[in-house]
Write a protein that holds these residues in place. Structure first.
Motif, PDB file in Angstrom:
ATOM      1  N   ALA A  16      32.888  32.725  37.649  1.00  0.00           N
ATOM      2  CA  ALA A  16      32.681  31.395  37.071  1.00  0.00           C
ATOM      3  C   ALA A  16      32.362  31.498  35.587  1.00  0.00           C
ATOM      4  O   ALA A  16      32.551  30.533  34.829  1.00  0.00           O
ATOM      5  CB  ALA A  16      31.563  30.673  37.815  1.00  0.00           C
TER       6      ALA A  16
ATOM      7  N   PHE B 256      35.195  30.796  29.699  1.00  0.00           N
ATOM      8  CA  PHE B 256      36.225  29.930  30.251  1.00  0.00           C
ATOM      9  C   PHE B 256      37.046  29.268  29.153  1.00  0.00           C
ATOM     10  O   PHE B 256      36.522  28.763  28.159  1.00  0.00           O
ATOM     11  CB  PHE B 256      35.604  28.837  31.124  1.00  0.00           C
TER      12      PHE B 256
ATOM     13  N   GLU C 270      31.388  29.164  41.472  1.00  0.00           N
ATOM     14  CA  GLU C 270      30.264  28.289  41.143  1.00  0.00           C
ATOM     15  C   GLU C 270      29.510  27.922  42.416  1.00  0.00           C
ATOM     16  O   GLU C 270      28.269  27.909  42.447  1.00  0.00           O
ATOM     17  CB  GLU C 270      30.773  27.026  40.448  1.00  0.00           C
TER      18      GLU C 270
ATOM     19  N   PRO D 167      43.707  30.119  39.382  1.00  0.00           N
ATOM     20  CA  PRO D 167      43.540  28.707  39.728  1.00  0.00           C
ATOM     21  C   PRO D 167      42.098  28.246  39.524  1.00  0.00           C
ATOM     22  O   PRO D 167      41.151  29.007  39.721  1.00  0.00           O
ATOM     23  CB  PRO D 167      43.930  28.661  41.213  1.00  0.00           C
ATOM     24  N   ASP D 168      41.959  26.988  39.166  1.00  0.00           N
ATOM     25  CA  ASP D 168      40.626  26.426  38.956  1.00  0.00           C
ATOM     26  C   ASP D 168      39.800  26.497  40.232  1.00  0.00           C
ATOM     27  O   ASP D 168      38.579  26.660  40.187  1.00  0.00           O
ATOM     28  CB  ASP D 168      40.741  24.982  38.476  1.00  0.00           C
ATOM     29  N   GLU D 169      40.471  26.403  41.389  1.00  0.00           N
ATOM     30  CA  GLU D 169      39.752  26.450  42.655  1.00  0.00           C
ATOM     31  C   GLU D 169      38.976  27.752  42.833  1.00  0.00           C
ATOM     32  O   GLU D 169      37.917  27.780  43.461  1.00  0.00           O
ATOM     33  CB  GLU D 169      40.721  26.272  43.828  1.00  0.00           C
TER      34      GLU D 169
ATOM     35  N   LEU E 166      37.551  29.548  40.372  1.00  0.00           N
ATOM     36  CA  LEU E 166      36.342  29.498  39.556  1.00  0.00           C
ATOM     37  C   LEU E 166      35.311  28.566  40.191  1.00  0.00           C
ATOM     38  O   LEU E 166      34.112  28.858  40.188  1.00  0.00           O
ATOM     39  CB  LEU E 166      36.690  29.034  38.139  1.00  0.00           C
ATOM     40  N   VAL E 167      35.796  27.457  40.756  1.00  0.00           N
ATOM     41  CA  VAL E 167      34.891  26.532  41.449  1.00  0.00           C
ATOM     42  C   VAL E 167      34.287  27.219  42.673  1.00  0.00           C
ATOM     43  O   VAL E 167      33.104  27.021  43.003  1.00  0.00           O
ATOM     44  CB  VAL E 167      35.640  25.248  41.848  1.00  0.00           C
TER      45      VAL E 167
ATOM     46  N   HIS F 287      44.050  29.650  33.311  1.00  0.00           N
ATOM     47  CA  HIS F 287      44.863  29.098  34.393  1.00  0.00           C
ATOM     48  C   HIS F 287      46.348  29.372  34.202  1.00  0.00           C
ATOM     49  O   HIS F 287      47.165  28.912  35.005  1.00  0.00           O
ATOM     50  CB  HIS F 287      44.659  27.581  34.482  1.00  0.00           C
TER      51      HIS F 287
ATOM     52  N   CYS G 215      43.009  32.080  45.882  1.00  0.00           N
ATOM     53  CA  CYS G 215      42.769  31.669  44.492  1.00  0.00           C
ATOM     54  C   CYS G 215      41.973  32.679  43.682  1.00  0.00           C
ATOM     55  O   CYS G 215      41.766  32.486  42.480  1.00  0.00           O
ATOM     56  CB  CYS G 215      42.059  30.308  44.464  1.00  0.00           C
TER      57      CYS G 215
ATOM     58  N   GLU H  71      41.230  27.188  28.899  1.00  0.00           N
ATOM     59  CA  GLU H  71      42.349  26.684  29.693  1.00  0.00           C
ATOM     60  C   GLU H  71      43.404  27.758  29.958  1.00  0.00           C
ATOM     61  O   GLU H  71      44.103  27.729  30.968  1.00  0.00           O
ATOM     62  CB  GLU H  71      42.984  25.478  29.007  1.00  0.00           C
TER      63      GLU H  71
END
Length: 220
Positions: free
Chosen positions: A97, A179, A15, A7-9, A11-12, A184, A36, A181
């Motif tokens: 990240a 990174f 960060e 999930p993108d969450e 990786l965030v 995900h 996540c 797409e």
């Protein structure tokens, strides 16, 4: 749990951890890490276990006892897989990240393993076998690394075409997928599976020629 991607969450989350590596941030974001980051990595390695062996996820806390860097948390989640009874040689995966990192080989060898490794590198059959595999991986974009001596160890021919391999005290190859797409999605599983298969011959060489240590190793 079926692996469906990172999930993108997650990786965030990393960060944010890079910007604020503190207990406060970690405590506030712990559920994001569990749901996540850790859970998807566990699902990924569980699906790969049938082919590559069971995996162990590394703990998120850094060992700061002997480090000048006192930040308490790792800014990535890694896992390592071993095939039972094969000794040296493992597969590694890491999410951060930065992207997805995959690797394989031996990161730490005990003294008896290092001696067997050197004898095999010097052997006229096994040495060229490793030389061919290392060159193939490097040519395919893998970075071949490992702890190594500044000079060839005593008792070995310094003019040997495998002199650089003789200096190694550990040997592993890795590559980073920045990174994209597909991280995900379930496609990430196939990228890891394909990459680990590329490392199968390196790990087979280590298993055949180095094997497990016969020394008693203290847990770290």
């Amino acid at each position: 749990m079926t692996f469906t991607g990172f999930p993108d969450e997650g990786l965030v989350f990393y960060e944010g951890l890079e910007a604020d590596n503190s207990k406060t941030y970690w405590s506030r974001s712990r559920s994001v890490y569990e749901d996540c980051v850790r859970a998807p990595v566990q699902a990924l390695v569980d699906e790969l276990a049938g082919e590559f062996g069971p995996a162990r996820l590394f703990r998120p806390h850094r060992d700061v006892r002997f480090s000048n860097d006192r930040t308490p948390y790792k800014t990535h989640q890694g896992a390592v897989a071993h095939q039972e009874g094969r000794g040296a040689g493992a597969w590694y995966v890491q999410i951060s990240a930065e992207g997805l990192r995959v690797a394989g080989g031996a990161w730490r060898l005990e003294s008896d393993q290092v001696e067997r490794y050197r004898r095999a590198v010097a052997d006229d059959v096994q040495g060229p076998r490793l030389r061919t595999e290392v060159d193939r991986l490097a040519g395919a974009g893998w970075t071949v690394e490992g702890d190594r001596l500044t000079r060839v160890p005593k008792g070995y021919d310094v003019d040997d075409a495998r002199a650089d391999l003789l200096r190694h005290r550990s040997l592993h190859a890795g590559r980073l997928f920045p990174f994209a797409e597909w991280l995900h999605t379930r496609e990430a599983l196939e990228h890891v599976r394909s990459a680990w298969r590329e490392l199968a011959d390196l790990n087979a060489w280590l298993a055949d020629n180095v094997g497990a240590t016969t020394r008693e190793v203290r847990r770290r």
